[in-house]
Design a protein around this motif. Sequence first.
Motif, PDB file in Angstrom:
ATOM      1  N   GLY A 339       0.793  -1.229   0.000  1.00 33.17           N
ATOM      2  CA  GLY A 339       0.000   0.000   0.000  1.00 33.17           C
ATOM      3  C   GLY A 339       0.821   1.273   0.000  1.00 33.17           C
ATOM      4  N   LEU A 340       2.144   1.149  -0.085  1.00 27.70           N
ATOM      5  CA  LEU A 340       3.025   2.311   0.004  1.00 27.70           C
ATOM      6  C   LEU A 340       3.018   3.102  -1.301  1.00 27.70           C
ATOM      7  CD1 LEU A 340       5.035   3.504   2.108  1.00 27.70           C
ATOM      8  CD2 LEU A 340       6.854   2.243   0.927  1.00 27.70           C
ATOM      9  N   GLY A 341       3.076   4.408  -1.190  1.00 28.30           N
ATOM     10  CA  GLY A 341       3.163   5.280  -2.355  1.00 28.30           C
ATOM     11  C   GLY A 341       4.450   6.082  -2.336  1.00 28.30           C
ATOM     12  N   VAL A 342       4.992   6.373  -3.510  1.00 25.75           N
ATOM     13  CA  VAL A 342       6.155   7.246  -3.631  1.00 25.75           C
ATOM     14  C   VAL A 342       5.931   8.208  -4.793  1.00 25.75           C
ATOM     15  CG1 VAL A 342       7.798   5.577  -2.666  1.00 25.75           C
ATOM     16  CG2 VAL A 342       7.426   5.651  -5.124  1.00 25.75           C
ATOM     17  N   GLU A 343       6.513   9.385  -4.684  1.00 30.08           N
ATOM     18  CA  GLU A 343       6.421  10.373  -5.746  1.00 30.08           C
ATOM     19  C   GLU A 343       7.494  10.101  -6.805  1.00 30.08           C
ATOM     20  OE1 GLU A 343       4.289  12.747  -6.486  1.00 30.08           O
ATOM     21  OE2 GLU A 343       3.031  12.259  -4.752  1.00 30.08           O
ATOM     22  N   THR A 344       7.098  10.194  -8.060  1.00 37.60           N
ATOM     23  CA  THR A 344       8.012  10.031  -9.190  1.00 37.60           C
ATOM     24  C   THR A 344       7.841  11.235 -10.113  1.00 37.60           C
ATOM     25  OG1 THR A 344       6.583   8.960 -10.831  1.00 37.60           O
ATOM     26  CG2 THR A 344       7.433   7.574  -9.043  1.00 37.60           C
ATOM     27  N   PRO A 345       8.675  11.375 -11.123  1.00 32.34           N
ATOM     28  CA  PRO A 345       8.499  12.494 -12.063  1.00 32.34           C
ATOM     29  C   PRO A 345       7.155  12.483 -12.796  1.00 32.34           C
ATOM     30  CG  PRO A 345      10.693  11.573 -12.267  1.00 32.34           C
ATOM     31  CD  PRO A 345       9.935  10.657 -11.365  1.00 32.34           C
ATOM     32  N   THR A 346       6.463  11.332 -12.779  1.00 26.16           N
ATOM     33  CA  THR A 346       5.162  11.250 -13.464  1.00 26.16           C
ATOM     34  C   THR A 346       3.993  11.312 -12.483  1.00 26.16           C
ATOM     35  OG1 THR A 346       5.069   8.819 -13.390  1.00 26.16           O
ATOM     36  CG2 THR A 346       6.210   9.827 -15.252  1.00 26.16           C
ATOM     37  N   GLY A 347       4.281  11.531 -11.203  1.00 34.95           N
ATOM     38  CA  GLY A 347       3.231  11.550 -10.190  1.00 34.95           C
ATOM     39  C   GLY A 347       3.406  10.423  -9.192  1.00 34.95           C
ATOM     40  N   GLU A 348       2.455  10.283  -8.275  1.00 34.32           N
ATOM     41  CA  GLU A 348       2.558   9.243  -7.253  1.00 34.32           C
ATOM     42  C   GLU A 348       2.225   7.874  -7.838  1.00 34.32           C
ATOM     43  OE1 GLU A 348       1.218   8.557  -2.629  1.00 34.32           O
ATOM     44  OE2 GLU A 348      -0.357   9.026  -4.086  1.00 34.32           O
ATOM     45  N   VAL A 349       3.037   6.892  -7.475  1.00 31.21           N
ATOM     46  CA  VAL A 349       2.753   5.494  -7.805  1.00 31.21           C
ATOM     47  C   VAL A 349       2.532   4.750  -6.496  1.00 31.21           C
ATOM     48  CG1 VAL A 349       4.102   5.593  -9.925  1.00 31.21           C
ATOM     49  CG2 VAL A 349       5.202   4.826  -7.821  1.00 31.21           C
ATOM     50  N   VAL A 350       1.721   3.694  -6.548  1.00 31.21           N
ATOM     51  CA  VAL A 350       1.317   2.990  -5.331  1.00 31.21           C
ATOM     52  C   VAL A 350       1.481   1.485  -5.522  1.00 31.21           C
ATOM     53  CG1 VAL A 350      -0.599   2.520  -3.736  1.00 31.21           C
ATOM     54  CG2 VAL A 350      -0.348   4.802  -4.738  1.00 31.21           C
ATOM     55  N   MET A 351       2.049   0.820  -4.514  1.00 28.05           N
ATOM     56  CA  MET A 351       2.158  -0.633  -4.529  1.00 28.05           C
ATOM     57  C   MET A 351       0.880  -1.213  -3.918  1.00 28.05           C
ATOM     58  SD  MET A 351       3.777  -3.336  -5.383  1.00 28.05           S
ATOM     59  CE  MET A 351       5.390  -2.712  -5.886  1.00 28.05           C
ATOM     60  N   ARG A 352       0.017  -1.759  -4.768  1.00 27.16           N
ATOM     61  CA  ARG A 352      -1.276  -2.249  -4.293  1.00 27.16           C
ATOM     62  C   ARG A 352      -1.102  -3.423  -3.343  1.00 27.16           C
ATOM     63  NH1 ARG A 352      -5.767  -3.207  -8.824  1.00 27.16           N
ATOM     64  NH2 ARG A 352      -4.459  -5.033  -9.336  1.00 27.16           N
ATOM     65  N   LYS A 353      -1.751  -3.330  -2.194  1.00 27.79           N
ATOM     66  CA  LYS A 353      -1.597  -4.345  -1.156  1.00 27.79           C
ATOM     67  C   LYS A 353      -2.156  -5.690  -1.582  1.00 27.79           C
ATOM     68  CE  LYS A 353      -2.712  -5.343   3.695  1.00 27.79           C
ATOM     69  NZ  LYS A 353      -3.320  -4.827   4.952  1.00 27.79           N
ATOM     70  N   GLU A 354      -3.260  -5.657  -2.312  1.00 28.33           N
ATOM     71  CA  GLU A 354      -3.966  -6.901  -2.626  1.00 28.33           C
ATOM     72  C   GLU A 354      -3.136  -7.897  -3.416  1.00 28.33           C
ATOM     73  OE1 GLU A 354      -6.963  -3.837  -1.674  1.00 28.33           O
ATOM     74  OE2 GLU A 354      -5.136  -3.897  -2.911  1.00 28.33           O
ATOM     75  N   HIS A 356       0.382  -6.872  -4.774  1.00 31.82           N
ATOM     76  CA  HIS A 356       1.767  -6.406  -4.923  1.00 31.82           C
ATOM     77  C   HIS A 356       2.073  -6.007  -6.372  1.00 31.82           C
ATOM     78  CE1 HIS A 356       3.189  -8.607  -1.005  1.00 31.82           C
ATOM     79  NE2 HIS A 356       2.144  -7.818  -0.823  1.00 31.82           N
ATOM     80  N   GLN A 357       1.085  -5.399  -7.035  1.00 30.50           N
ATOM     81  CA  GLN A 357       1.242  -4.875  -8.385  1.00 30.50           C
ATOM     82  C   GLN A 357       1.280  -3.353  -8.318  1.00 30.50           C
ATOM     83  OE1 GLN A 357       1.548  -6.058 -11.797  1.00 30.50           O
ATOM     84  NE2 GLN A 357       1.925  -3.863 -11.916  1.00 30.50           N
ATOM     85  N   MET A 358       2.351  -2.763  -8.840  1.00 32.51           N
ATOM     86  CA  MET A 358       2.465  -1.314  -8.866  1.00 32.51           C
ATOM     87  C   MET A 358       1.343  -0.708  -9.688  1.00 32.51           C
ATOM     88  SD  MET A 358       4.363   1.240  -7.823  1.00 32.51           S
ATOM     89  CE  MET A 358       6.135   0.923  -7.705  1.00 32.51           C
ATOM     90  N   GLN A 359       0.728   0.337  -9.150  1.00 33.19           N
ATOM     91  CA  GLN A 359      -0.280   1.110  -9.856  1.00 33.19           C
ATOM     92  C   GLN A 359       0.372   2.429 -10.275  1.00 33.19           C
ATOM     93  OE1 GLN A 359      -3.486  -0.535 -10.211  1.00 33.19           O
ATOM     94  NE2 GLN A 359      -2.030  -2.080  -9.470  1.00 33.19           N
ATOM     95  N   LEU A 360       0.373   2.702 -11.577  1.00 34.34           N
ATOM     96  CA  LEU A 360       1.148   3.821 -12.104  1.00 34.34           C
ATOM     97  C   LEU A 360       0.532   4.323 -13.399  1.00 34.34           C
ATOM     98  CD1 LEU A 360       4.418   2.311 -13.667  1.00 34.34           C
ATOM     99  CD2 LEU A 360       2.307   1.052 -13.358  1.00 34.34           C
ATOM    100  N   PRO A 361       0.801   5.573 -13.766  1.00 33.54           N
ATOM    101  CA  PRO A 361       0.345   6.060 -15.075  1.00 33.54           C
ATOM    102  C   PRO A 361       1.228   5.510 -16.180  1.00 33.54           C
ATOM    103  CG  PRO A 361       1.604   7.762 -13.967  1.00 33.54           C
ATOM    104  CD  PRO A 361       1.484   6.623 -12.990  1.00 33.54           C
TER     105      PRO A 361
END
Length: 407
Positions: A339-354, A356-361
């Motif tokens: 469930g952790l999120g980090v900021e990247t040059p394209t915006g925030e990305v999140v590691m989905r807890k359910e 473990h698949q990164m959610q990203l643009p």
Amino acid sequence: MLKTLLSTLATTVLLVGTVSADTVRIALIDPLTGPMAAAGQSALDHLNFHARTINANGGINGDKIEIVGMDNKVNPQESLVQFQKAVDDGIRYVTQGMGSSVGSALLTAVNKHNARNPGKEVLYLNMAAVDPAFTNERCSFWHFRFDAHVDMKMNAMTSWIEGRDDIKKVYLINQDYSFGRAVAEAATRMLKEKRPDIEIVGQDFHPLAKVKDFTPYVSKIQSSGADAVITGNWGQDITLLVKAAADYGVDLPFLTYYGAMAGVVTQVGDAGVDRIYQVNEYYGDFDDPDMAGQQVAMYEQTGWDYYWLRLSTMLDMLQKAAEKAGSTDPVQVAFAMEGLGVETPTGEVVMRKEDHQMQLPLFISVLKDDMKYGAEGTDFNFHKIAEISRDQVSLPTTCKMRRPDNA
């Protein structure tokens, strides 16, 4: 050749050198020699590039990151040998991305190792093995994926195709293993759902890293009457494919997963302008000053372009999770990363807890000339033409995660 020799020498030093107790070691198990070496070497150098930045700013909870390159020759069995060497050497983080066949073998090995060795668990940080099964029916607590999987990328690509009235006939060409098959299946299914008028006029599967001349395949594409080509090819197989198409004079859009990988721009040059497209989390013409500085520094220090944004994201998320956990122990880090999120040059990305698949643009980009920041020492690079938001990229999961007893 000199760059490869120096990188291999550096890897050897890492493997035999004295290791500090205050070091977080991450084994990269990917091709560092052979026809797919450019993919592995560029990833290794990017990891070292970003690790130096983290280390210069205090490391992970005060510990330094050390990247250990381990050559698997894109072979699942050799990957298992390298994995065992890493485990025997006390390494508790492994990363890999070149080939879902390799990813499948490592996922099984990590699960078995952790079940048999409580207290010595290993985390598999997946940077590019994008078989959807890894975060669906085969999801594992010990596996985290930092790239969008096949279906997420194809969902983005076909949504863009949906609005292209000039595309009515599509040719599919992919590598003949689980990833390539998944790309072809996803393209067929999603095009049927979004553009039932589009005809699949041809489909080929070819051996991974074995084809030296793609001209026979390109001839079939030309004869098919296709308006566009969809391919998941990577490494040597994308470079040689698009070069053969350029040499043959095939003037079609190539809609790729990995069209910006090392070697493509140099090999194709002007013939690829407005013809090679890519769906990825990154594109070449970022106008953010910090990102531009990273691009320049990466090329000056390594000779590679700043392609692997997800590798920087991966190390940043590992650092943040370890700080959240107050530990570099893989089990505690894994829980903290969910469930952790980090900021990247394209915006925030999140590691989905359910799952473990990164959610990203994701972004659709196309090769252009006269770019401010050229790739591979040229004036060419990939220009953004469409952005697909994180929510639009996201897809449901069938994962039923089993967590350790202390969950």
